[in-house]
Design an enzyme around this catalytic site. Structure first.
Site, PDB file in Angstrom:
ATOM      1  CG  HIS A 423       4.784  39.044  57.770  1.00  0.00           C
ATOM      2  ND1 HIS A 423       6.125  39.296  57.556  1.00  0.00           N
ATOM      3  CD2 HIS A 423       4.597  37.754  57.382  1.00  0.00           C
ATOM      4  CE1 HIS A 423       6.714  38.220  57.064  1.00  0.00           C
ATOM      5  NE2 HIS A 423       5.795  37.264  56.949  1.00  0.00           N
ATOM      6  CG  ASP A 427      10.740  40.637  55.208  1.00  0.00           C
ATOM      7  OD1 ASP A 427       9.522  40.778  54.965  1.00  0.00           O
ATOM      8  OD2 ASP A 427      11.648  41.089  54.477  1.00  0.00           O
TER       9      ASP A 427
END
Length: 452
Positions: A423, A427
C-alpha cells in the site's frame, strides 16, 4: 608419555604429524631408526617418538590421503549460484566401499533455494567421506575421496558410523601393529592406584514438587525435535522481512468460472492433439494477469529506496508447493506467450521443482506472483508478497454457489480471488481496477481476442 603414544596410535592422521619434516630435523641423528620407544630431543627441547621403524620421513609423509600416483580423486561441492555462498550437507546417497560411475551423485547439499548434487569426478570406489551430514559447506569443499582403482587393499567396508570412517592404508595397518606392541610392553609395568578415603557424600536434592496451579508440560518423549531445513529457514526469513517491510493490504473479488471452464471443455482434445499438453485454468489466469499488469503498470513496479522502478517486461512467478517447501519458478516474458507456451512452461517448471532439479536462475527475478491455493482446497486466503515484488494474486477453489443471473438464481462455479499489495506504492483504486480486469478476462476470454 605412554598414554600419549596410545592415543596417537588410535589416530593415524595425527601420528603422521610427529614425523613431518620441520626446521628441527637437523638435530635428529637420522630418520631411518629402528625401535618404537627411543626418544629424540630436538633443539627446541621437545621430545619426539619414532613410531615407524625403517621408514623414511619423506616416504611416510607421501602416504597421506592425497595420493601422488593420482589414484585418489576428490569429490567437491560444485558452484551453487551467484547468490548462494554456502549450504548444508543434507545426506549421503552412497557409503564407503560403494562403486560409483562418472558424474554419479554421491551426496546432496541443501541450499536456501534448491538441492544440489555432489557427483563423483571419476569412476571408482568411495574410499572415505571427509565431511559429515549437517556440516555447512561452500563451493570447493571436499566431501569424499574416490579411488579410481578397484584393488582390494584400498577397499573400505561400510562403517556403522560416518564419524569413524578411515581409509585402510598401509600406514594405518602399521600404526595398529605398533599400538599392539606398545600395549604388550605396558602390561609389565606396575599400575599406580590412588585410593581416596573419607570421600564426602553429596545428597542429591529432591526435585521441587509442582504446585497445583503450575501448568503441566507434556513429557519430552512425546515430542520430536529436528533441525529446520535451509529452504524452510530462507522462506521464514523472506516472509517475515516482507511482513516487516511492506504495508500489506488485501482486496478481494469473485469470478464466475463458467465460460473459462466451458472453453477448456470444448477445446481440450484439439488442444492436446496440436500442442501435446493439456489446457488448464492457469494459462487463462496468467493471460488475465498480463492484461491487468498492462492496464495497471504500477502493480508491476517496485520501490527502490526513494525511487519507483517501472518494469517494461512481465515475468510472472508461479508458486509451486514441493515436499521441501514453496518455490517460485518464473515465466520469462509471459506477455509474449500464448496459451500453449504458458501451459508447457508451467508443467515443465512444476515437475522439475518437485524433483528438486530446478536451477537458481529459473527462480530468480519475477515482477508478479500467482499462487493457486485452490488445488489444495483453500476457499479464501490473504497471500504474502514475494519480495522484491509489490503484489501477489491468490487463486482459490471453485465452489458451486447460488448466483443471480438475469434476475434468476442459478448455480454457478465461483472462485474467490485475492490481491495482496504494497500500500506504500499501490492505492486501493489501482488494486480494485486490477482485480476487476482479472474478473473481466476470466469471465469472458473473448476480450483477449478483441483487445477489449
Amino acid at each position: 608419555m605412554a598414554s600419549r603414544l596410545a592415543r596417537m596410535a588410535r589416530r593415524p592422521a595425527a601420528a603422521l604429524l610427529l614425523l613431518k619434516p620441520c626446521r628441527h630435523a637437523r638435530s635428529y641423528s637420522h630418520h631411518i631408526f629402528p625401535g618404537i620407544t627411543t626418544p629424540v630431543r630436538s633443539n627446541s627441547g621437545r621430545e619426539r617418538i619414532r613410531l615407524f621403524p625403517m621408514i623414511s620421513q619423506y616416504e611416510l609423509w607421501s602416504r597421506s590421503f592425497s595420493s601422488d600416483s593420482g589414484d585418489l580423486v576428490e569429490a567437491v561441492v560444485p558452484f551453487m549460484g551467484e547468490s548462494i555462498t554456502d549450504g548444508t550437507l543434507a545426506s549421503f546417497l552412497k557409503k564407503p566401499g560403494d562403486r560409483v560411475a562418472v558424474d554419479e551423485p554421491i551426496a546432496q547439499v541443501e541450499t536456501d533455494k534448491v538441492t544440489i548434487d555432489v557427483v563423483s569426478p571419476e569412476a571408482g570406489i568411495i574410499e572415505q567421506f571427509v565431511a559429515k551430514e549437517g556440516d555447512t559447506v561452500t563451493p570447493g569443499t571436499k566431501v569424499a575421496f574416490i579411488s579410481k582403482s578397484a584393488s582390494s587393499d584400498t577397499h573400505v567396508a561400510p562403517s556403522e558410523e560416518k564419524s569413524d570412517q578411515v581409509v585402510s592404508t598401509p600406514v594405518a595397518k602399521e600404526v595398529d601393529s605398533q599400538k599392539t606392541d606398545l600395549e604388550t610392553e605396558m602390561k609389565g609395568k606396575p599400575k599406580v592406584e590412588v585410593e581416596i578415603k573419607d570421600k564426602p557424600k553429596v545428597l542429591a536434592a529432591a526435585p521441587p514438587k509442582p504446585s497445583a496451579s503450575e501448568p503441566q508440560l507434556p513429557p519430552k518423549e512425546r515430542e520430536t525435535r529436528v533441525p529446520m531445513p535451509r529452504l524452510r529457514k530462507r522462506i521464514a526469513v523472506r516472509l517475515k522481512d516482507s511482513q516487516n517491510t511492506f504495508a500489506l493490504l488485501t482486496t478481494f473479488n469473485e469470478v464466475d468460472m463458467t465460460n473459462l471452464m466451458k472453453l477448456r471443455s470444448d477445446y481440450k482434445d484439439a488442444f492436446v492433439e496440436k500442442h501435446g499438453t493439456k489446457l488448464g485454468l492457469m494459462s487463462g489466469f496468467v493471460k488475465a494477469a498480463v492484461s491487468g499488469l498492462q492496464t495497471q503498470p504500477i502493480v508491476n513496479a517496485v520501490i527502490d529506496g526513494e525511487d519507483i522502478i517501472y518494469r517494461d517486461y512481465i515475468d510472472i512467478s508461479i508458486a509451486v508447493g514441493t515436499p521441501k517447501g514453496l518455490v517460485v519458478p518464473v515465466l520469462r516474458d509471459a506477455d509474449k506467450m500464448n496459451f500453449a507456451d504458458i501451459e508447457k512452461n508451467i508443467n515443465n517448471l512444476a515437475k522439475r521443482a518437485s524433483k528438486g532439479t530446478i536451477s537458481i536462475d529459473e527462480m530468480a527475478g519475477g515482477t508478479f506472483t500467482i499462487s493457486n491455493g485452490g488445488v489444495y482446497g483453500s476457499l479464501l486466503s490473504t497471500p504474502i508478497i514475494n519480495p522484491p515484488q509489490s503484489a501477489i494474486l491468490g487463486m482459490h477453489s471453485i465452489v458451486s454457489r447460488p448466483m443471480v443471473v438475469g434476475g434468476v438464481v442459478v448455480p454457478r462455479p465461483m472462485m474467490y480471488i485475492a490481491l495482496t499489495y504494497d500500500h506504500r506504492l499501490i492505492d486501493g483504486r489501482e488494486a480494485v481496477y486490477f482485480l476487476r480486469r482479472i474478473k473481466e478476462v476470466v469471465e469472458d476470454p473473448r476480450r483477449l481476442l478483441l483487445d477489449l
